[in-house]
Design an enzyme around this catalytic site. Structure first.
Site, PDB file in Angstrom:
ATOM      1  N   ASP A 185      -7.504   3.421   1.771  1.00 51.79           N
ATOM      2  CA  ASP A 185      -6.416   2.695   1.121  1.00 51.79           C
ATOM      3  C   ASP A 185      -6.866   2.240  -0.255  1.00 51.79           C
ATOM      4  O   ASP A 185      -8.058   1.964  -0.478  1.00 51.79           O
ATOM      5  CB  ASP A 185      -6.005   1.479   1.957  1.00 51.79           C
ATOM      6  CG  ASP A 185      -4.792   0.766   1.355  1.00 51.79           C
ATOM      7  OD1 ASP A 185      -3.695   1.365   1.345  1.00 51.79           O
ATOM      8  OD2 ASP A 185      -4.941  -0.376   0.885  1.00 51.79           O
TER       9      ASP A 185
ATOM     10  N   GLU B  55      -5.807  -0.330  -3.741  1.00 49.46           N
ATOM     11  CA  GLU B  55      -4.982  -1.321  -4.415  1.00 49.46           C
ATOM     12  C   GLU B  55      -5.088  -1.037  -5.911  1.00 49.46           C
ATOM     13  O   GLU B  55      -6.160  -0.647  -6.393  1.00 49.46           O
ATOM     14  CB  GLU B  55      -5.441  -2.745  -4.101  1.00 49.46           C
ATOM     15  CG  GLU B  55      -5.315  -3.133  -2.640  1.00 49.46           C
ATOM     16  CD  GLU B  55      -3.903  -3.064  -2.097  1.00 49.46           C
ATOM     17  OE1 GLU B  55      -2.953  -3.265  -2.894  1.00 49.46           O
ATOM     18  OE2 GLU B  55      -3.730  -2.803  -0.904  1.00 49.46           O
TER      19      GLU B  55
ATOM     20  N   ASP C 104      -5.820  -3.323   5.387  1.00 51.31           N
ATOM     21  CA  ASP C 104      -4.828  -2.255   5.558  1.00 51.31           C
ATOM     22  C   ASP C 104      -5.451  -1.017   6.203  1.00 51.31           C
ATOM     23  O   ASP C 104      -4.813  -0.334   7.013  1.00 51.31           O
ATOM     24  CB  ASP C 104      -4.204  -1.880   4.215  1.00 51.31           C
ATOM     25  CG  ASP C 104      -3.141  -2.873   3.764  1.00 51.31           C
ATOM     26  OD1 ASP C 104      -2.819  -3.783   4.545  1.00 51.31           O
ATOM     27  OD2 ASP C 104      -2.655  -2.745   2.626  1.00 51.31           O
TER      28      ASP C 104
ATOM     29  N   HIS D 271      -1.778  -5.805   1.837  1.00 47.99           N
ATOM     30  CA  HIS D 271      -2.087  -5.435   0.450  1.00 47.99           C
ATOM     31  C   HIS D 271      -3.514  -5.800   0.052  1.00 47.99           C
ATOM     32  O   HIS D 271      -3.778  -6.104  -1.117  1.00 47.99           O
ATOM     33  CB  HIS D 271      -1.079  -6.064  -0.519  1.00 47.99           C
ATOM     34  CG  HIS D 271       0.334  -5.670  -0.247  1.00 47.99           C
ATOM     35  ND1 HIS D 271       0.766  -4.362  -0.312  1.00 47.99           N
ATOM     36  CD2 HIS D 271       1.414  -6.409   0.112  1.00 47.99           C
ATOM     37  CE1 HIS D 271       2.056  -4.316  -0.013  1.00 47.99           C
ATOM     38  NE2 HIS D 271       2.467  -5.536   0.253  1.00 47.99           N
TER      39      HIS D 271
END
Length: 338
Positions: free
Chosen positions: A140, A142, A296, A291
């Site tokens: 994941d 960000e 996540d 987030h």
């Protein structure tokens, strides 16, 4: 199947302890440390288990960044017209020749990559046992925003589903720009500008080396992300290209959204794109704040395993039916979900 919680972390490795990580990543990490300095920001998590060790025998290669140079030759009005024409023709001929050579070489590389990429899915389709060579890694990102052209990655996390020591990797990334969306992920400019937080060009070689260390000998990698096709994978690919790196040819990607839609359809449920909502429908509890890359990833690991169990999907079926490559995205190829 539920994964054991991870416990090894590189965001709080004490300074002057980099040699501990260097032993894991061998000589390549030593050279990176000498060039890039202290990587005390990284976080590796490891659970104790029976993980397969070893790596892929092929080394990653950084391709040189291509630059365009333009040369001009000034010709005065008093120059001989025939000489001027000859010069222009020579320049034009050389430009056409160089351009044709570059385009031909580029086409050959793309065709070669296409053959390599297709072979992975084709081989597994022909022999399901080859799926045992696939390492599944949930990841994941960000970022500072949605545009992969203009925005940058500020956090990345990965988790190898086979478990074992050092099976999870996490770090913040210094985007070298202002973060305007801290209200979404709570990652501030102060957090990413601290000493030891790597820039993306410093992180990519370490990321490549880490993933290579998780591969089975002669095997492949399936990198799984939620909304991966539209967000995480294009972002990652763009960052690799920006810093002169190629996505390895033995990497495949998977977006979990087609699996979600398939399960929702089979259950007669409405589809939500939010990972937390999907987890709730699958009766999975949240593992941390939304987030943030690591929480996540941990949640998606549980969601992915629950989805594959509910849909009775084998890894071979997932790879052949739903996986895609970085080249597929470049060529705008759509993967069938049927």
């Amino acid at each position: 199947m539920r994964i054991l919680p991870m416990c090894f972390s590189i965001l709080q490795v004490p300074r002057c302890r980099i040699h501990t990580l260097a032993n894991f990543w061998q000589e390549s990490f030593h050279s990176l440390h000498r060039k890039c300095g202290d990587y005390s920001s990284f976080r590796l998590h490891g659970s104790y288990g029976n993980a397969l060790e070893g790596g892929y025998s092929r080394r990653w290669i950084r391709r040189p960044l291509s630059t365009k140079t333009k040369g001009t030759k000034k010709i005065t009005q008093n120059s001989d017209s025939s000489k001027s024409t000859t010069i222009r023709h020579e320049i034009l001929d050389e430009t056409i020749l160089n351009s044709a050579t570059v385009n031909a070489n580029k086409k050959e590389v793309i065709e070669f990559q296409k053959i390599q990429y297709c072979n992975i899915q084709q081989k597994i389709a022909e022999n399901n046992d080859l799926s045992k060579l696939v390492t599944v890694i949930i990841f994941d990102l960000e970022t500072t925003g949605f545009s992969r052209q203009n925005e940058r990655i500020i956090e990345i996390a990965l988790q190898d589903l086979q478990g074992g020591e050092n099976s999870t990797f996490h770090t913040l990334v210094n985007p070298e720009r202002y973060i305007a969306n801290s209200n979404i992920h709570k990652i501030t400019n102060h957090m990413v500008s601290r000493p030891g937080i790597p820039r993306m060009e410093e992180l990519i070689p370490i990321l490549l080396q880490y993933i290579r260390s998780r591969q089975k000998p002669g095997g492949y990698v399936l990198l799984v992300a939620h909304n991966g096709r539209t967000f995480d994978v294009p972002f990652l690919t763009q960052e690799f290209n920006r810093h002169g790196f190629d996505i390895p040819s033995n990497w495949l990607f998977l977006d979990t959204m087609p699996l979600v839609r398939e399960w929702m359809k089979s259950e007669g449920l409405s589809c939500s794109r939010k990972l937390q909502d999907i987890a709730e429908k699958l009766l999975i509890k949240k593992t941390g704040p939304a987030h943030r890359a690591m929480s996540d990833v941990e949640l998606l690991s549980l969601v992915f395993q629950r989805l594959t169990f509910r849909l009775k999907l084998s890894l071979a079926n997932i790879v052949v039916r739903w996986s895609f490559t970085a080249l597929d995205l470049t060529n705008g190829k759509k993967k069938s979900s049927g």
